[in-house]
Write an enzyme that holds these catalytic residues in place. Structure first.
Site: not given
Length: 676
Positions: A551, A427, A494, A429, A432
């Protein structure tokens, strides 16, 4: 009361015009606004503009040209009739002369006729026009046309013809009618040329008038509009020059330097290296025509890879990966896009404000911004700001969050609903996670987890500032989270990656990331995606979805990880719901992935003007695990249990003694083998 008065004789008599039938007087305009358009033969008072005058001039010019053409056609018809009559007369005279000779009678001498060829009398119209005479005639024609158009009904045309006839003088009948065929052709061609010249002069006049009007419009324009016009002209010139250079350069063959020549070269300038990169890319795009006969494609690619690593500062590993991932025509464009920073984007917090109100408040502070695109309802792009965008009162009040445009995509693909249990496995920083909480409208439960305790402080701060009340922040290893809690409706993973998609933010990636780093990240990502799938509840009525995003733009961290998850769990790839983006790979070099990976989405800096990103959405079909995977897991668990027991039972001293004993035994075995 209220009835209309009626007479006995019939309907009521009308007493003059009624109140509604009174007409308003014609408006009286000041003299400055009135203008009599007498230029075109129109005596009407009318407010005319430049465009109307130009059209009237063109119409009058066309009418004058039409009349001139009709007059010339009539003159030609008359001339042909005269020629026929003259020929008949000559034939009759010849017959009479023959009859007279045959009868022996005396021949009556006829008066001398004027010469039919070139003479001083007809030199003006029979002489062929040269360049100078043509230009003079063109000017005269333009002048005469302007006189014709100024007069009403084109009355000036006839007077001009009459004056020309008076100046040239009336020709004798025999000379005007009895000319040879060559004279007739020359006369016709001269008339046609004059008519063409008249047409050209009229078009030149109209072009000059249009240019004059454009100059007048440019004088009325603002300075910014003048500058924009100049810029457009300059760009058009540059495009034309580029096209000409491309056409001239297509036939040239570029000489590729060998590795020995490149090593012997002195320190080259960056401009020379850039020029060589462009030339090699141009050759590789049309290799069959532009290559040197004795050179092969791998030689060109080797020189290109070396120049790219020198010019852009990448290590050899990343340059080779980029060349494998993108075609040669896009390679330079991708690397240039990674050098330029992406625009600053913010996300509106829908729990506290609307995007329109936030935009008005920031514009009042002098911020120049626009919506990020049609695909997002909360994103804004900030172009320029006189104040720090991360320290405004609106930011401190939690009205918006500084967040990249690409990081909005995984949450949009996840599409969380109200009153659901959602897990954000990595999670920090908190961008999202806060977006998920805003979409859930502070209902249900949001679990925000991150393995780094220091980064979890940023998550807590952002959630408090943005007003997210339905969240729980925890710090666990994501790979072990299924043992702690399960049964979530949706999970966002992520995963940490090599960062090859965010080189514009962190340029150290160019040199710090190698093959070992990518393998390590890939191994961690595979463990995290399996843990995220295990945390899901396949029997959820509204969910059962997991979104995997990175990313990075490398296939080893994107499609390979999702393909690994498809073989280890009962899941399938579903469409992400995002309208734009490049489809994921199903074939990459020697690798072959599942066909459903075409539903995944890739985002590149040079095509979408955002950080490089990968998004995949999976649907869990059942909570069970395939049998082959169970066997492998049981073996791995047994090995881990043995190692754990061995570490617990044996202390340091025992382990050292055991290792020494092991070494002695190995040495003795080696000595025995040597003796044998």
């Amino acid at each position: 009361m209220g009835r209309s008065r009626r007479t006995k004789s019939g309907p009521p008599t009308v007493r003059g015009p009624g109140r509604k039938s009174r007409k308003q007087r014609e408006p009286v305009l000041p003299r400055g606004l009135q203008q009599v358009s007498r230029e075109h033969g129109l005596g009407v008072r009318k407010l005319v503009g430049g465009r109307i005058r130009q059209r009237a001039r063109q119409r009058a010019m066309k009418q004058a040209l039409k009349r001139a053409w009709e007059e010339r056609a009539a003159e030609r018809r008359k001339a042909k009739e005269r020629e026929r009559t003259v020929q008949k007369q000559q034939e009759e005279e010849e017959e009479e002369e023959e009859e007279g000779e045959g009868s022996g009678s005396d021949v009556v001498s006829s008066p001398p006729t004027t010469p039919t060829g070139f003479s001083d009398q007809n030199k003006k119209w029979l002489k062929p026009a040269g360049k100078k005479t043509k230009n003079k005639e063109k000017r005269k024609a333009g002048h005469s046309l302007s006189q014709k158009t100024d007069l009403p009904n084109g009355s000036g045309g006839d007077s001009d013809h009459e004056s020309e006839r008076e100046e040239n003088g009336s020709l004798p009948e025999d000379q005007s009618e009895g000319g040879s065929e060559e004279e007739e052709q020359l006369y016709d061609t001269s008339e046609d040329e004059n008519f063409r010249e008249l047409m050209m002069s009229s078009s030149d006049c109209s072009k000059e008038e249009e240019e004059g009007e454009e100059e007048e419009e440019e004088e009325d324009e603002l300075e910014i509009e003048k500058k924009s016009r100049k810029l457009d002209r300059r760009r058009a010139r540059d495009r034309q020059l580029e096209k000409e250079e491309m056409v001239s350069g297509e036939t040239e063959i570029y000489h590729l330097p060998t590795m020995e020549e490149m090593e012997s070269e002195e320190c080259l300038d960056l401009a020379d290296i850039q020029h060589r990169i462009r030339e090699i890319v141009h050759v590789l795009c049309n290799f069959s025509k532009l290559r040197e006969p004795a050179r092969r494609r791998p030689e060109y690619l080797a020189v290109l890879a070396r120049d790219l690593s020198t010019y852009y500062g990448y290590n050899d590993f990343l340059v080779s990966k980029m060349m494998q991932l993108f075609p040669v025509s896009e390679l330079v464009e991708v690397m240039e896009a990674c050098e330029t920073p992406r625009p600053v984007t913010i996300r509106t917090n829908s729990l506290k404000t609307r995007r329109r109100d936030l935009a008005q408040a920031l514009i009042a502070r002098g911020v120049n911004l626009d919506p990020v695109g049609k695909w997002s309802k909360v994103g804004l792009v900030v172009y320029d700001s006189p104040v720090p965008i991360g320290a405004t009162p609106e930011y401190l009040a939690g009205h918006y969050m500084l967040q990249g445009a690409s990081s909005l995509l995984p949450v949009m693909a996840l599409a969380p609903h109200e009153n659901e249990k959602v897990l954000d496995l990595c999670a920090a920083p908190g961008g999202k996670a806060s977006y998920i909480g805003a979409l859930m409208k502070n209902t249900g439960m949001l679990m925000a987890n991150d393995a780094n305790k220091d980064r979890c402080k940023a998550v807590v701060g952002n959630l408090h500032r943005l007003g997210i009340h339905n969240s729980i922040v925890c710090t666990y290893d994501g790979r072990k989270f299924p043992k702690i809690m399960r049964g979530f409706d949706r999970v966002l993973c992520d995963a940490p990656c090599s960062g090859t998609g965010v080189i514009s933010k962190d340029s150290s990636v160019k040199t710090s990331k190698g093959e070992e780093d990518v393998e390590r990240c890939s191994r961690l990502q595979k463990e995290l995606i399996l843990a995220a799938i295990d945390c899901l509840d396949a029997k959820s009525s509204s969910g059962g979805y997991v979104v995997y995003s990175t990313c990075s733009i490398l296939v080893e961290e994107d499609e390979s990880v999702v393909n690994y998850a498809l073989g280890k769990r009962h899941v399938k790839v579903v469409p992400t719901g995002l309208d734009f983006g490049v489809n994921g790979f199903t074939k990459y070099r020697e690798k072959r992935f599942h066909p459903s990976l075409v539903h995944t989405r890739r985002y590149y800096p040079h095509t979408h003007n955002m950080d490089g990103f990968f998004v995949a959405k999976l649907k869990k079909l059942s909570n069970g695990i395939p049998n082959a995977v169970k066997v492998e897991q049981s073996k791995a668990e047994e090995r881990a249990a043995v190692v754990k027991i061995w570490r617990v039972k044996m202390g340091r001293k025992k382990r050292r003694e055991w290792r020494r004993r092991k070494r002695r035994e190995e040495e003795e075995e080696e000595e025995g083998e040597e003796e044998e």
